[in-house]
Design an enzyme around this catalytic site. Structure first.
Site, PDB file in Angstrom:
ATOM      1  N   HIS A 293      10.301  34.448  68.373  1.00 35.10           N
ATOM      2  CA  HIS A 293      11.001  34.745  67.113  1.00 35.10           C
ATOM      3  C   HIS A 293      11.720  33.507  66.586  1.00 35.10           C
ATOM      4  O   HIS A 293      12.362  32.766  67.328  1.00 35.10           O
ATOM      5  CB  HIS A 293      11.921  35.961  67.218  1.00 35.10           C
ATOM      6  CG  HIS A 293      13.099  35.831  68.141  1.00 35.10           C
ATOM      7  ND1 HIS A 293      14.286  35.261  67.740  1.00 35.10           N
ATOM      8  CD2 HIS A 293      13.288  36.219  69.428  1.00 35.10           C
ATOM      9  CE1 HIS A 293      15.151  35.315  68.741  1.00 35.10           C
ATOM     10  NE2 HIS A 293      14.568  35.879  69.786  1.00 35.10           N
ATOM     11  N   ASP A 305      16.676  30.556  72.868  1.00 34.38           N
ATOM     12  CA  ASP A 305      16.499  31.863  72.225  1.00 34.38           C
ATOM     13  C   ASP A 305      16.434  31.696  70.710  1.00 34.38           C
ATOM     14  O   ASP A 305      17.473  31.694  70.059  1.00 34.38           O
ATOM     15  CB  ASP A 305      17.650  32.786  72.620  1.00 34.38           C
ATOM     16  CG  ASP A 305      17.441  34.205  72.119  1.00 34.38           C
ATOM     17  OD1 ASP A 305      16.325  34.532  71.703  1.00 34.38           O
ATOM     18  OD2 ASP A 305      18.417  34.979  72.141  1.00 34.38           O
ATOM     19  N   GLU A 339      14.204  39.083  64.920  1.00 38.93           N
ATOM     20  CA  GLU A 339      14.274  39.845  66.173  1.00 38.93           C
ATOM     21  C   GLU A 339      15.719  40.212  66.473  1.00 38.93           C
ATOM     22  O   GLU A 339      16.012  41.286  66.962  1.00 38.93           O
ATOM     23  CB  GLU A 339      13.689  39.009  67.317  1.00 38.93           C
ATOM     24  CG  GLU A 339      13.528  39.764  68.635  1.00 38.93           C
ATOM     25  CD  GLU A 339      14.734  39.705  69.551  1.00 38.93           C
ATOM     26  OE1 GLU A 339      14.768  40.446  70.527  1.00 38.93           O
ATOM     27  OE2 GLU A 339      15.681  38.926  69.278  1.00 38.93           O
ATOM     28  N   GLU A 340      16.623  39.274  66.157  1.00 33.15           N
ATOM     29  CA  GLU A 340      18.020  39.442  66.596  1.00 33.15           C
ATOM     30  C   GLU A 340      18.780  40.509  65.819  1.00 33.15           C
ATOM     31  O   GLU A 340      19.715  41.100  66.330  1.00 33.15           O
ATOM     32  CB  GLU A 340      18.774  38.107  66.459  1.00 33.15           C
ATOM     33  CG  GLU A 340      18.226  36.972  67.313  1.00 33.15           C
ATOM     34  CD  GLU A 340      18.462  37.171  68.811  1.00 33.15           C
ATOM     35  OE1 GLU A 340      18.915  38.259  69.213  1.00 33.15           O
ATOM     36  OE2 GLU A 340      18.167  36.223  69.561  1.00 33.15           O
ATOM     37  N   ASP A 367      10.226  35.325  75.006  1.00 32.01           N
ATOM     38  CA  ASP A 367      11.584  35.447  74.477  1.00 32.01           C
ATOM     39  C   ASP A 367      12.586  35.524  75.630  1.00 32.01           C
ATOM     40  O   ASP A 367      13.520  36.307  75.611  1.00 32.01           O
ATOM     41  CB  ASP A 367      11.689  36.682  73.563  1.00 32.01           C
ATOM     42  CG  ASP A 367      13.024  36.725  72.828  1.00 32.01           C
ATOM     43  OD1 ASP A 367      13.723  35.698  72.794  1.00 32.01           O
ATOM     44  OD2 ASP A 367      13.357  37.795  72.288  1.00 32.01           O
ATOM     45  N   HIS A 437      22.911  33.154  73.098  1.00 34.73           N
ATOM     46  CA  HIS A 437      23.746  33.575  71.961  1.00 34.73           C
ATOM     47  C   HIS A 437      25.080  32.828  71.878  1.00 34.73           C
ATOM     48  O   HIS A 437      26.034  33.351  71.301  1.00 34.73           O
ATOM     49  CB  HIS A 437      24.037  35.089  72.005  1.00 34.73           C
ATOM     50  CG  HIS A 437      22.809  35.938  71.849  1.00 34.73           C
ATOM     51  ND1 HIS A 437      22.869  37.308  71.777  1.00 34.73           N
ATOM     52  CD2 HIS A 437      21.493  35.620  71.754  1.00 34.73           C
ATOM     53  CE1 HIS A 437      21.635  37.794  71.645  1.00 34.73           C
ATOM     54  NE2 HIS A 437      20.789  36.781  71.638  1.00 34.73           N
TER      55      HIS A 437
HETATM   56 ZN   LIG Z   1      15.530  36.255  71.628  1.00 31.86          ZN
END
Ligand SMILES: [Zn+2]
Length: 475
Positions: A293, A305, A339-340, A367, A437
């Site tokens: 993603h 990520d 995606e998030e 991912d 994140h």
């Molecule tokens: Zn991800």
């Protein structure tokens, strides 16, 4: 015919049958070992080309250079155009964008969390609003804090929750080997903390970051609100900040927190999935999809990520092309968007009219970061899994240790309805949630050779399935 002659004839027939079966099985064995040898040579060439050139890292460098790629942000739009360009330059076919609508949340200019205590003095805490959170009042919010270790404790303390800040101090369980399962449990407080706190009349949800790291970086992520429940703001604090706050509350239970956020939920905007193919020369309508993603959270450029997953998918096609391997079936790279923040890109991809004449036989998502790959998860029935596992000697030659049941991911999950077999690259997970994140998910957290080994595994997997399919039972 005498009994003796009859018995002799049966023995001869038995022997003939035995010889036929043995020859057939040794032919099968020979042809399997020939195939394994053929693919082992290809694996070796992919390995050498990949490790010498490191194409994944240079693609990742470009993707992270646009900054964060929160859905709806200028960085996300730039990454769409950038990866489209990369696909064109690689000479992929059918390069195009497919639209998807994404939420547009912005963090705003400043975030403040200040612990105020007449006993201990004032201390700033590192904090980050959770994605989708409402803002505080523009002058901020000041309230006492109730620390809880789970939702049951919140329920027990509900009588005193009104107007307070609920502090969910829940550690990501360090004793669990699989960090993804420990993360899932701890992240539930980030996702549902605001709703559960608001149901008890609280003013704010403050959540210990779901991470394995002991540092001062807050980790953001997704949260949800529920109709009919007040939308109170929510934030994560770093693990060190959570420990400090917890210690301080024991010394001064009356301390207050001052918090101010200016985040905004703006109207949704249009964004895109980015798609490019290496067309199959025999069965072009049959697709093997490799995906990551393109969007990320906004505290870093999302190198692991999921810049890594995008680099894996793009570079896997690049390596196959660099070796002049022409696949029988189409191998496709998809950069999914959003995606998030709800997974709209994956949903829209699966139901697009463009899928009408396509048959996705295998979709594999990366991912889980760009760390050293360990294995491949395949969410398939036993005959398919057995078919895949017979290629294990080839994968072992590139240091992929297993092919097991499991795998998949948010972006490719909607393809399951079409009978697509889903899979995922599984790297070592011990360091992923240190950076996930947070502001630490930067390019320098990715090791170029580890990243490339993931690409090599995916290129080999995609190429073998493009040539061999998923077994005779899948016809
Ligand atoms: Zn991800």
């Amino acid at each position: 015919m005498s009994i003796r002659k009859h018995a002799l004839k049966i023995r001869c027939l038995g022997l003939a049958l035995f010889i036929i079966v043995s020859v057939a099985s040794s032919q099968q064995k020979n042809s399997l070992s020939d195939q394994i040898e053929k693919y082992q040579n290809i694996a070796q060439r992919l390995l050498e080309q990949g490790l010498r050139e490191l194409p994944s890292y240079s693609i990742l460098e470009k993707i992270t250079s646009v900054g964060h790629r929160l859905p709806g942000s200028p960085g996300a739009a730039a990454a769409v155009e950038l990866t489209r360009q990369i696909m064109m330059e690689m000479g992929l076919k059918n390069v195009h964008l497919e639209p998807t609508t994404v939420p547009h949340w912005v963090r705003g200019p400043e975030e403040e969390a200040l612990m105020i205590s007449s006993v201990l003095g004032d201390h700033a805490l590192s904090t980050a609003a959770i994605g989708g959170s409402a803002a505080t009042h523009e002058d901020g919010l000041s309230a006492q804090v109730i620390e809880v270790k789970d939702f049951s404790e919140l329920e027990r303390l509900k009588e005193s929750a009104a107007g307070k800040i609920i502090f969910f101090n829940v550690k990501m369980e360090p004793g669990t080997l699989n960090t993804f399962s420990a993360y899932g449990k701890a992240a539930a407080y980030r996702v549902r903390g605001a709703v559960e706190a608001a149901k008890r009349g609280a003013a704010f949800a403050l959540v210990r970051s779901p991470t394995t790291a002991n540092d001062d970086f807050p980790h953001t992520g997704m949260m949800s609100y529920e109709p009919g429940i007040p939308k109170i703001p929510a934030a994560c604090i770093s693990t060190q900040g959570a420990d400090l706050l917890s210690r301080s509350l024991k010394l001064d239970p009356d301390l207050r927190l001052f918090i101010r956020f200016h985040c905004q939920n703006l109207p949704p905007v249009r964004s895109y999935n980015v798609i490019g193919d290496l067309p199959g020369y025999e069965k072009p309508e049959e697709i093997i999809l490799l995906g990551g993603h393109l969007d990320s959270w906004d505290l870093s450029p999302g190198a692991h990520d999921d810049g890594a997953g995008c680099a894996h998918a793009l570079s896997a096609l690049y390596l196959i092309k660099a070796l002049d391997l022409r696949p029988k079936r189409t191998i496709r790279a998809v950069m999914f968007m959003n995606e998030e923040f709800g997974g709209s890109g994956g949903c829209d991809y699966a139901v697009s009219d463009k899928r009408a004449n396509e048959k996705h036989i295998l979709a594999v998502e990366s991912d889980r970061g760009g760390f050293l790959p360990l294995g491949i998860g395949i969410n398939a029935d036993d005959p398919t899994l057995n078919w895949m596992q017979k290629w294990m000697p080839i994968f072992q030659s590139i240091q992929i240790h297993w092919i097991r049941k499991g795998g998949g991911g948010v972006d490719i999950a909607p393809l399951a309805e079409q009978g697509t077999v889903l899979g995922g690259l599984i790297p070592d997970s011990q360091r992923y949630f240190d950076v996930h994140h947070s502001g630490r998910d930067t390019l320098d957290a990715v090791h170029p050779r580890e990243l490339e080994l993931g690409t090599i595994a995916l290129s080999l997997l995609a190429y073998i399935v493009s040539e061999e399919g998923l077994g005779p039972h899948m016809k």
